[in-house]
Design an enzyme around this catalytic site. Structure first.
Site, PDB file in Angstrom:
ATOM      1  N   THR A  19       0.826  -1.208   0.000  1.00 22.75           N
ATOM      2  CA  THR A  19       0.000   0.000   0.000  1.00 22.75           C
ATOM      3  C   THR A  19       0.863   1.262   0.000  1.00 22.75           C
ATOM      4  O   THR A  19       1.991   1.248   0.497  1.00 22.75           O
ATOM      5  CB  THR A  19      -0.903  -0.007   1.254  1.00 22.75           C
ATOM      6  OG1 THR A  19      -1.521   1.271   1.388  1.00 22.75           O
ATOM      7  CG2 THR A  19      -0.102  -0.267   2.531  1.00 22.75           C
ATOM      8  N   ASP A  20       0.279   2.352  -0.496  1.00 24.24           N
ATOM      9  CA  ASP A  20       0.985   3.645  -0.447  1.00 24.24           C
ATOM     10  C   ASP A  20       1.082   4.181   0.985  1.00 24.24           C
ATOM     11  O   ASP A  20       1.862   5.104   1.260  1.00 24.24           O
ATOM     12  CB  ASP A  20       0.301   4.678  -1.358  1.00 24.24           C
ATOM     13  CG  ASP A  20      -1.164   4.953  -1.015  1.00 24.24           C
ATOM     14  OD1 ASP A  20      -1.712   4.325  -0.077  1.00 24.24           O
ATOM     15  OD2 ASP A  20      -1.762   5.811  -1.698  1.00 24.24           O
ATOM     16  N   GLU A  21       0.309   3.592   1.902  1.00 25.36           N
ATOM     17  CA  GLU A  21       0.316   4.104   3.281  1.00 25.36           C
ATOM     18  C   GLU A  21       1.649   3.892   3.983  1.00 25.36           C
ATOM     19  O   GLU A  21       1.896   4.487   5.026  1.00 25.36           O
ATOM     20  CB  GLU A  21      -0.802   3.449   4.099  1.00 25.36           C
ATOM     21  CG  GLU A  21      -2.169   3.793   3.566  1.00 25.36           C
ATOM     22  CD  GLU A  21      -3.286   3.354   4.497  1.00 25.36           C
ATOM     23  OE1 GLU A  21      -3.038   3.154   5.685  1.00 25.36           O
ATOM     24  OE2 GLU A  21      -4.412   3.240   4.010  1.00 25.36           O
ATOM     25  N   TYR A  62      -1.839  -0.677  11.104  1.00 25.99           N
ATOM     26  CA  TYR A  62      -1.979  -1.324   9.785  1.00 25.99           C
ATOM     27  C   TYR A  62      -0.796  -0.998   8.882  1.00 25.99           C
ATOM     28  O   TYR A  62      -0.109  -1.901   8.384  1.00 25.99           O
ATOM     29  CB  TYR A  62      -3.288  -0.894   9.108  1.00 25.99           C
ATOM     30  CG  TYR A  62      -3.309  -1.178   7.619  1.00 25.99           C
ATOM     31  CD1 TYR A  62      -3.334  -2.496   7.144  1.00 25.99           C
ATOM     32  CD2 TYR A  62      -3.269  -0.142   6.686  1.00 25.99           C
ATOM     33  CE1 TYR A  62      -3.320  -2.760   5.775  1.00 25.99           C
ATOM     34  CE2 TYR A  62      -3.255  -0.407   5.324  1.00 25.99           C
ATOM     35  CZ  TYR A  62      -3.276  -1.712   4.876  1.00 25.99           C
ATOM     36  OH  TYR A  62      -3.260  -1.974   3.518  1.00 25.99           O
ATOM     37  N   LYS A  88       2.311  -3.344   7.256  1.00 24.83           N
ATOM     38  CA  LYS A  88       2.542  -3.490   5.811  1.00 24.83           C
ATOM     39  C   LYS A  88       3.972  -3.057   5.472  1.00 24.83           C
ATOM     40  O   LYS A  88       4.651  -3.702   4.672  1.00 24.83           O
ATOM     41  CB  LYS A  88       1.529  -2.663   5.005  1.00 24.83           C
ATOM     42  CG  LYS A  88       0.100  -3.158   5.062  1.00 24.83           C
ATOM     43  CD  LYS A  88      -0.097  -4.555   4.506  1.00 24.83           C
ATOM     44  CE  LYS A  88       0.086  -4.636   3.001  1.00 24.83           C
ATOM     45  NZ  LYS A  88      -0.271  -5.993   2.483  1.00 24.83           N
TER      46      LYS A  88
HETATM   47  P1  NAD Z   1      -9.646  -7.436   2.362  1.00 27.17           P
HETATM   48  O1  NAD Z   1      -9.635  -7.185   3.818  1.00 27.17           O
HETATM   49  O2  NAD Z   1     -10.871  -7.165   1.573  1.00 27.17           O
HETATM   50  O3  NAD Z   1      -9.264  -8.965   2.087  1.00 27.17           O
HETATM   51  C1  NAD Z   1      -8.264  -9.633   2.796  1.00 27.17           C
HETATM   52  C2  NAD Z   1      -8.420 -11.140   2.555  1.00 27.17           C
HETATM   53  O4  NAD Z   1      -7.337 -11.807   3.232  1.00 27.17           O
HETATM   54  C3  NAD Z   1      -9.719 -11.715   3.106  1.00 27.17           C
HETATM   55  O5  NAD Z   1     -10.294 -12.602   2.185  1.00 27.17           O
HETATM   56  C4  NAD Z   1      -9.283 -12.463   4.366  1.00 27.17           C
HETATM   57  O6  NAD Z   1     -10.104 -13.586   4.669  1.00 27.17           O
HETATM   58  C5  NAD Z   1      -7.875 -12.892   3.973  1.00 27.17           C
HETATM   59  N1  NAD Z   1      -7.005 -13.113   5.149  1.00 27.17           N
HETATM   60  C6  NAD Z   1      -6.854 -12.307   6.227  1.00 27.17           C
HETATM   61  N2  NAD Z   1      -5.992 -12.880   7.101  1.00 27.17           N
HETATM   62  C7  NAD Z   1      -5.579 -14.042   6.553  1.00 27.17           C
HETATM   63  C8  NAD Z   1      -4.680 -15.066   6.959  1.00 27.17           C
HETATM   64  N3  NAD Z   1      -4.034 -14.994   8.123  1.00 27.17           N
HETATM   65  N4  NAD Z   1      -4.476 -16.110   6.127  1.00 27.17           N
HETATM   66  C9  NAD Z   1      -5.138 -16.191   4.944  1.00 27.17           C
HETATM   67  N5  NAD Z   1      -6.015 -15.269   4.517  1.00 27.17           N
HETATM   68  C10 NAD Z   1      -6.233 -14.205   5.302  1.00 27.17           C
HETATM   69  O7  NAD Z   1      -8.398  -6.632   1.795  1.00 27.17           O
HETATM   70  P2  NAD Z   1      -8.183  -5.916   0.369  1.00 27.17           P
HETATM   71  O8  NAD Z   1      -8.684  -4.541   0.442  1.00 27.17           O
HETATM   72  O9  NAD Z   1      -8.627  -6.831  -0.711  1.00 27.17           O
HETATM   73  O10 NAD Z   1      -6.592  -5.818   0.356  1.00 27.17           O
HETATM   74  C11 NAD Z   1      -5.807  -6.843  -0.241  1.00 27.17           C
HETATM   75  C12 NAD Z   1      -4.355  -6.443  -0.191  1.00 27.17           C
HETATM   76  O11 NAD Z   1      -4.156  -5.219  -0.899  1.00 27.17           O
HETATM   77  C13 NAD Z   1      -3.816  -6.192   1.226  1.00 27.17           C
HETATM   78  O12 NAD Z   1      -2.507  -6.702   1.286  1.00 27.17           O
HETATM   79  C14 NAD Z   1      -3.813  -4.672   1.351  1.00 27.17           C
HETATM   80  O13 NAD Z   1      -2.811  -4.257   2.241  1.00 27.17           O
HETATM   81  C15 NAD Z   1      -3.500  -4.273  -0.063  1.00 27.17           C
HETATM   82  N6  NAD Z   1      -3.971  -2.942  -0.488  1.00 27.17           N
HETATM   83  C16 NAD Z   1      -5.290  -2.606  -0.368  1.00 27.17           C
HETATM   84  C17 NAD Z   1      -5.745  -1.376  -0.844  1.00 27.17           C
HETATM   85  C18 NAD Z   1      -7.205  -0.982  -0.768  1.00 27.17           C
HETATM   86  O14 NAD Z   1      -7.539   0.135  -1.115  1.00 27.17           O
HETATM   87  N7  NAD Z   1      -8.101  -1.857  -0.355  1.00 27.17           N
HETATM   88  C19 NAD Z   1      -4.834  -0.488  -1.419  1.00 27.17           C
HETATM   89  C20 NAD Z   1      -3.480  -0.859  -1.513  1.00 27.17           C
HETATM   90  C21 NAD Z   1      -3.074  -2.100  -1.055  1.00 27.17           C
HETATM   91  O1  TDX Z   2     -17.045   6.081   7.368  1.00 27.38           O
HETATM   92  C1  TDX Z   2     -15.968   6.548   6.996  1.00 27.38           C
HETATM   93  N1  TDX Z   2     -15.830   7.893   6.842  1.00 27.38           N
HETATM   94  C2  TDX Z   2     -14.680   8.478   6.402  1.00 27.38           C
HETATM   95  O2  TDX Z   2     -14.601   9.714   6.287  1.00 27.38           O
HETATM   96  C3  TDX Z   2     -14.835   5.699   6.668  1.00 27.38           C
HETATM   97  C4  TDX Z   2     -14.944   4.197   6.816  1.00 27.38           C
HETATM   98  C5  TDX Z   2     -13.691   6.289   6.215  1.00 27.38           C
HETATM   99  N2  TDX Z   2     -13.594   7.644   6.098  1.00 27.38           N
HETATM  100  C6  TDX Z   2     -12.363   8.252   5.555  1.00 27.38           C
HETATM  101  C7  TDX Z   2     -11.051   7.767   6.142  1.00 27.38           C
HETATM  102  C8  TDX Z   2     -10.107   7.910   4.970  1.00 27.38           C
HETATM  103  O3  TDX Z   2      -9.639   9.238   4.855  1.00 27.38           O
HETATM  104  O4  TDX Z   2     -12.320   7.870   4.162  1.00 27.38           O
HETATM  105  C9  TDX Z   2     -10.974   7.620   3.751  1.00 27.38           C
HETATM  106  C10 TDX Z   2     -10.870   6.176   3.257  1.00 27.38           C
HETATM  107  O5  TDX Z   2     -11.030   5.324   4.375  1.00 27.38           O
HETATM  108  P1  TDX Z   2     -10.861   3.735   4.277  1.00 27.38           P
HETATM  109  O6  TDX Z   2     -11.798   3.191   3.257  1.00 27.38           O
HETATM  110  O7  TDX Z   2     -10.900   3.179   5.652  1.00 27.38           O
HETATM  111  O8  TDX Z   2      -9.399   3.594   3.627  1.00 27.38           O
HETATM  112  P2  TDX Z   2      -7.923   4.080   4.083  1.00 27.38           P
HETATM  113  O9  TDX Z   2      -7.811   4.189   5.552  1.00 27.38           O
HETATM  114  O10 TDX Z   2      -7.537   5.245   3.228  1.00 27.38           O
HETATM  115  O11 TDX Z   2      -7.081   2.762   3.633  1.00 27.38           O
HETATM  116  C11 TDX Z   2      -7.399   2.102   2.377  1.00 27.38           C
HETATM  117  O12 TDX Z   2      -6.464   2.413   1.387  1.00 27.38           O
HETATM  118  C12 TDX Z   2      -5.168   1.914   1.553  1.00 27.38           C
HETATM  119  C13 TDX Z   2      -7.461   0.593   2.568  1.00 27.38           C
HETATM  120  O13 TDX Z   2      -8.416   0.266   3.578  1.00 27.38           O
HETATM  121  C14 TDX Z   2      -6.109   0.026   2.893  1.00 27.38           C
HETATM  122  O14 TDX Z   2      -6.164  -1.392   2.975  1.00 27.38           O
HETATM  123  C15 TDX Z   2      -5.153   0.426   1.807  1.00 27.38           C
HETATM  124  O15 TDX Z   2      -3.859   0.016   2.139  1.00 27.38           O
END
Ligand code: NAD
Ligand code: TDX
Length: 331
Positions: free
Chosen positions: A120-122, A147, A151
Site C-alpha cells: 500500500t501507499d500508506e 496497519y 505493511k
Molecule cells: P480485504 O480485507 O478485503 O481482504 C483480505 C483477505 O485476506 C480476506 O479474504 C481475508 O479472509 C484474507 N485473510 C486475512 N488474514 C488471513 C490469513 N491470516 N491467512 C489467509 N487469509 C487471510 O483486503 P483488500 O482490500 O482486498 O486488500 C488486499 C491487499 O491489498 C492487502 O494486502 C492490502 O494491504 C492491499 N492494499 C489494499 C488497498 C485498498 O484500497 N483496499 C490499497 C493498496 C493495497
Molecule cells: O465512514 C468513513 N468515513 C470516512 O470519512 C470511513 C470508513 C472512512 N472515512 C475516511 C477515512 C479515509 O480518509 O475515508 C478515507 C478512506 O477510508 P478507508 O476506506 O478506511 O481507507 P484508508 O484508511 O484510506 O485505507 C485504504 O487504502 C489503503 C485501505 O483500507 C487500505 O487497505 C489500503 O492500504
C-alpha cells in the site's frame, strides 16, 4: 502457469481471480484464504468451478509449504486491511501481515518460486494538502497506523529476502482501490450501503482528507504487468492520478443516488488520520507500458453504486455487525 493467490476471497484478491480466470485461460488459480470476517467465498461463486479453493492461514507453515511447492507464482494479497480495526486491536495485523509474509517468504525461498507482494501507499505516511509532491519509490518509509506499519514491515522483509537469499520477488504499493466486492467497512461501500438504508453518510473529521482513487481492475492489470515485465527486486508504485477529497466523494455519491449534496454528517476523526496520499506512477507507465482503463472516477463510482444496488444479497449479511462496531467508536 500455476498461481497461488493468497487472500483471494477478499476485495482485491477476488477481483484479481475473476480477471485472471476471464483473461488468462493458461493460468490455474489456487486461492489460499482464511475466510476471516473480511473474506467471503461468495465473492468467488462465479469462478468456483475454474479454481481450487483452500481455506487456511498464511501463517500456517505446513499448508503454505505444500501449496507453494505446487506453484509457479505466488501473489500475496492476504492481510488485515482496515486502519480503524488496527487501532482497536493491532495484534491480528502483526500476526497476518508480518508473520504471514515471513511464512510465505520462507516457503518461496525453499522452493525457488516467483513471488509478488501486494502493498500500500500508506507505508510512506502522508502528504500536506498543498504539497505538490507525490510518493515515489524513493520516498522514505514513514507509516502512521498499526496497519500501515505492519505493511511496511512486510515490505522490508521482502526486500531483505531478495538481497540476502536471492528470492525472486517484486513489490507493488498501490493507492486506495474501489469497485465490486469491497467490504462495507470501507469508506465508499459504507456510504453507498448507508444511503440504500436511508442513513446519512459519515465523514471523519472535516472531510478534507485526500485519497488517490484507482479502480480495482486497473490495480490488477498493473499487478500482471509487474509479474510479467517487472524487474526482480524492484518496487513499483501503482496509481491512476485519482486524487479526490473525502467530502467530494460523499457529495458525488449523494448526487448519484438522488439526494441533496449536503445530506451527510461529520463524525469524530480517526486518531492519527493520514491527511493525503498521492502516487507518482511514472515508472510503471514508462518502463512497463501500463495504462489505467477507468478514465473517469465519477463513472467508476456510478458503476460501483449500481453493483451494490444489484448485489445486496452479497453485502447485507455484514452490514449490521459492521455498523455495530462503528457505533462503539462513535463513528
Ligand atoms: P480485504 O480485507 O478485503 O481482504 C483480505 C483477505 O485476506 C480476506 O479474504 C481475508 O479472509 C484474507 N485473510 C486475512 N488474514 C488471513 C490469513 N491470516 N491467512 C489467509 N487469509 C487471510 O483486503 P483488500 O482490500 O482486498 O486488500 C488486499 C491487499 O491489498 C492487502 O494486502 C492490502 O494491504 C492491499 N492494499 C489494499 C488497498 C485498498 O484500497 N483496499 C490499497 C493498496 C493495497
Ligand atoms: O465512514 C468513513 N468515513 C470516512 O470519512 C470511513 C470508513 C472512512 N472515512 C475516511 C477515512 C479515509 O480518509 O475515508 C478515507 C478512506 O477510508 P478507508 O476506506 O478506511 O481507507 P484508508 O484508511 O484510506 O485505507 C485504504 O487504502 C489503503 C485501505 O483500507 C487500505 O487497505 C489500503 O492500504
Amino acid at each position: 502457469m500455476r498461481v497461488l493467490v493468497t487472500g483471494g476471497a477478499g476485495f482485491i484478491g477476488a477481483n484479481f481471480v475473476h480477471q485472471t480466470v476471464r483473461e488468462r485461460p493458461d493460468v490455474h488459480v489456487t486461492v489460499l484464504d482464511a475466510l476471516t470476517y473480511a473474506g467471503d467465498e461468495a465473492s468467488l461463486a462465479d469462478v468456483a468451478d475454474a479454481i481450487t479453493f483452500v481455506r487456511g492461514d498464511v501463517a500456517d507453515a505446513e499448508v503454505v509449504d505444500r501449496l507453494v511447492a505446487d506453484a509457479d507464482l505466488v501473489v500475496h494479497f492476504a492481510a488485515e486491511s482496515h486502519n480503524d480495526n488496527s487501532l482497536s486491536d493491532p495484534w491480528p495485523f502483526v500476526q497476518t501481515n508480518v508473520i504471514g509474509t515471513f511464512t510465505l517468504l520462507e516457503a518461496v525461498r525453499r522452493h525457488g518460486v516467483r513471488y509478488h507482494h501486494i502493498s500500500t501507499d500508506e507505508v510512506y505516511g502522508d502528504l500536506e494538502l498543498d504539497d505538490p509532491a507525490k510518493f515515489t519509490d524513493q520516498t522514505p518509509y514513514n507509516p502512521s497506523s498499526p496497519y500501515s506499519s505492519t505493511k511496511a514491515s512486510s515490505d522490508l522483509l521482502v526486500r531483505a529476502w531478495v538481497r540476502s537469499f536471492g528470492v525472486q520477488a517484486t513489490i507493488s504499493n498501490c493507492s486506495n482501490n474501489y469497485g465490486p466486492y469491497q467490504h462495507v467497512e470501507k469508506f465508499i461501500p459504507r456510504q453507498i450501503t448507508n444511503l440504500v438504508d436511508g442513513v446519512r453518510p459519515k465523514l471523519y473529521g472535516t472531510g478534507q482528507n485526500v485519497r488517490d482513487w484507482i479502480h480495482v481492475e486497473d490495480h490488477n492489470t498493473a499487478v500482471w504487468a509487474i509479474v510479467e515485465r517487472g524487474e526482480i527486486g524492484q518496487t513499483y508504485l501503482i496509481g491512476a492520478d485519482g486524487e479526490v477529497d473525502n467530502k467530494t466523494v460523499v457529495e458525488t455519491l449523494l448526487e448519484l443516488m438522488g439526494q441533496d449534496r449536503d445530506a451527510y454528517d461529520l463524525v469524530s476523526d480517526r486518531p492519527g488520520h493520514d491527511l493525503r496520499y498521492a502516487i507518482d506512477a511514472t515508472r510503471l507507465r514508462t518502463e512497463l507500458g501500463w495504462r489505467p482503463q477507468y478514465g473517469s472516477f465519477r463513472d467508476g463510482l456510478a458503476a460501483t453504486v449500481e453493483w451494490y444496488r444489484a448485489n445486496e444479497a452479497w453485502w447485507r449479511p455484514r452490514k449490521d455487525a459492521t455498523e455495530a462496531k462503528y457505533a462503539t467508536l462513535g463513528r
